[in-house]
Design a protein around this motif. Structure first.
Motif, short mmCIF file in Angstrom:
data_model
loop_
_atom_site.label_atom_id
_atom_site.label_comp_id
_atom_site.label_asym_id
_atom_site.label_seq_id
_atom_site.Cartn_x
_atom_site.Cartn_y
_atom_site.Cartn_z
N SER A 164 -26.52 36.70 80.16
CA SER A 164 -27.07 36.48 81.50
C SER A 164 -26.17 37.10 82.55
N LEU A 165 -24.86 36.98 82.35
CA LEU A 165 -23.91 37.58 83.29
C LEU A 165 -24.08 39.08 83.35
N ALA A 166 -24.10 39.73 82.19
CA ALA A 166 -24.23 41.19 82.15
C ALA A 166 -25.52 41.65 82.82
N ALA A 186 -15.56 23.89 86.13
CA ALA A 186 -15.16 24.91 85.15
C ALA A 186 -16.34 25.82 84.85
N GLU A 187 -16.84 26.47 85.88
CA GLU A 187 -17.98 27.38 85.79
C GLU A 187 -17.63 28.63 86.60
N VAL A 188 -17.54 29.77 85.92
CA VAL A 188 -17.08 30.98 86.63
C VAL A 188 -18.04 32.16 86.47
N ALA A 189 -19.24 31.93 85.97
CA ALA A 189 -20.19 33.04 85.81
C ALA A 189 -20.48 33.72 87.14
N ALA A 190 -20.65 32.93 88.19
CA ALA A 190 -20.95 33.49 89.51
C ALA A 190 -19.79 34.34 90.03
N VAL A 191 -18.56 33.97 89.67
CA VAL A 191 -17.39 34.75 90.08
C VAL A 191 -17.46 36.15 89.48
N TYR A 192 -17.76 36.21 88.19
CA TYR A 192 -17.85 37.52 87.53
C TYR A 192 -19.08 38.29 87.98
N GLN A 193 -20.14 37.57 88.29
CA GLN A 193 -21.34 38.24 88.79
C GLN A 193 -21.02 38.97 90.09
N GLY A 194 -20.20 38.37 90.93
CA GLY A 194 -19.86 38.97 92.21
C GLY A 194 -18.67 39.90 92.17
N PHE A 195 -18.01 40.02 91.02
CA PHE A 195 -16.84 40.91 90.92
C PHE A 195 -17.29 42.35 91.08
N ALA A 196 -16.68 43.07 92.00
CA ALA A 196 -17.16 44.40 92.36
C ALA A 196 -16.66 45.51 91.46
N GLY A 197 -15.63 45.24 90.65
CA GLY A 197 -15.07 46.28 89.81
C GLY A 197 -15.79 46.41 88.49
N PRO A 198 -15.44 47.43 87.69
CA PRO A 198 -16.02 47.60 86.36
C PRO A 198 -15.71 46.41 85.46
#
Length: 315
Positions: free
Chosen positions: A273-275, A242-254
């Motif tokens: 950290s994500l931002a 249940a860790e999704v920071a890396a998913v959002y880090q790699g998300f290419a959209g705004p």
């Protein structure tokens, strides 16, 4: 010398006992957070607010914001789930889906709905498993996104039925975990072109660490680590995933993200950290608010930041 050795052994045993007991109770509390019922009881207010933009308000979009809407049924893996579709007024600028947090409801999305509708978007406010208007989950437990993401997939399939269709997804609290798992696992993930997050729960480990730190006990980091080792024996869920920071880090959209430093449920650190780690367009708003309280703390700043985010989304 033997006395010193004995005292040292006792100290080690006492230390291990303290960490083990504290870790056990923390793991038990963390597992309890995912049970249906207790969180809802804590969040419930004796008198629901009358302001539709306040958390806890209950009422459909027409009653709340005088907006016409349709009640639609989504076909999820567990059965039919109800959603509200609020069409854009006039020419449609885009389509969006709102995903609420743990023990929340569709009405929690009225802040996002008001901003999106004003900008010309159609918005689908969904229910998912364990909600009043959706099927119960086996075991009456929340999955921190690990089990709920197929319900979001049903919503994406409804609002963006073709491979070329695109949607924005606005997610709050555990909704951020649900969206993260959807982006990681769903074959429809590419249909999400933009993401808006508020107080997102993107790391279960971080939530446990936050709970440990608020307990004001010595060695909170070690207690949190111990609790994470015990959790597999208390919950059937693979919570280490249940860790999704890396998913959002790699998300290419705004991506838009708002979070308050006073959040007592989800720590602000992973959001910051994500931002900081993203190279794609990112609009962030940091406040001193409690959980999901950034809009209430400064509506003008929130609206300005969200408007900036929408301006970055290509038609």
């Amino acid at each position: 010398m033997r006395v010193l050795v004995f005292i040292g052994v006792l100290a080690v045993v006492a230390f291990a006992g303290y960490v083990g007991i504290a870790g056990y109770f923390l793991a038990h509390a963390a597992a309890g957070l995912l049970k249906v019922g207790p969180i809802a009881a804590v969040l419930a207010t004796a008198t629901p607010p009358t302001d539709p933009l306040a958390l806890g308000y209950r009422g459909d979009p027409a009653t709340a914001l005088a907006l016409p809407f349709q009640t639609v049924t989504l076909t999820t893996p567990l059965g039919p789930s109800e959603a509200w579709l609020v069409p854009a007024a006039g020419q449609e600028a885009g389509r969006a889906i709102y995903v609420h947090g743990i023990a929340g409801a569709r009405e929690d999305g009225y802040r996002a709905l008001s901003l999106l509708h004003e900008a010309g978007w159609s918005v689908l406010l969904i229910s998912y498993r364990n909600d009043t208007d959706a099927p119960p989950a086996p075991g009456a437990t929340y999955g921190f996104g690990l089990t709920e993401w197929p319900d979001l997939e049903a919503a994406v399939a409804y609002l963006a039925p073709g491979d070329s269709d695109r949607v924005l997804v606005a997610a709050e609290s555990m909704g951020g975990a649900i969206l993260g798992q959807f982006l990681h696992q769903s074959p429809l993930a590419s249909r999400v072109s933009a993401v808006a997050l508020d107080s997102p729960a993107i790391s279960f480990a971080a939530v446990i660490g936050h709970l440990a730190a608020q307990g004001e006990k010595p060695l909170p980091g070690l207690i949190a680590w111990t609790a994470r080792q015990m959790l597999p024996f208390m919950s059937p869920l693979p919570l280490a995933r249940a860790e999704v920071a890396a998913v959002y880090q790699g998300f290419a959209g705004p991506l838009f993200i708002a979070h308050g430093a006073g959040d007592r449920i989800v720590p602000i650190g992973p959001s910051q950290s994500l931002a900081a780690s993203r190279s794609a367009p990112t609009v962030s708003l940091w406040t001193g608010a409690d959980h999901l309280g950034s809009y209430a703390e400064d509506p003008a700043a929130y609206r300005a930041a969200f408007g900036d985010f929408l301006n970055r989304i290509a038609p």
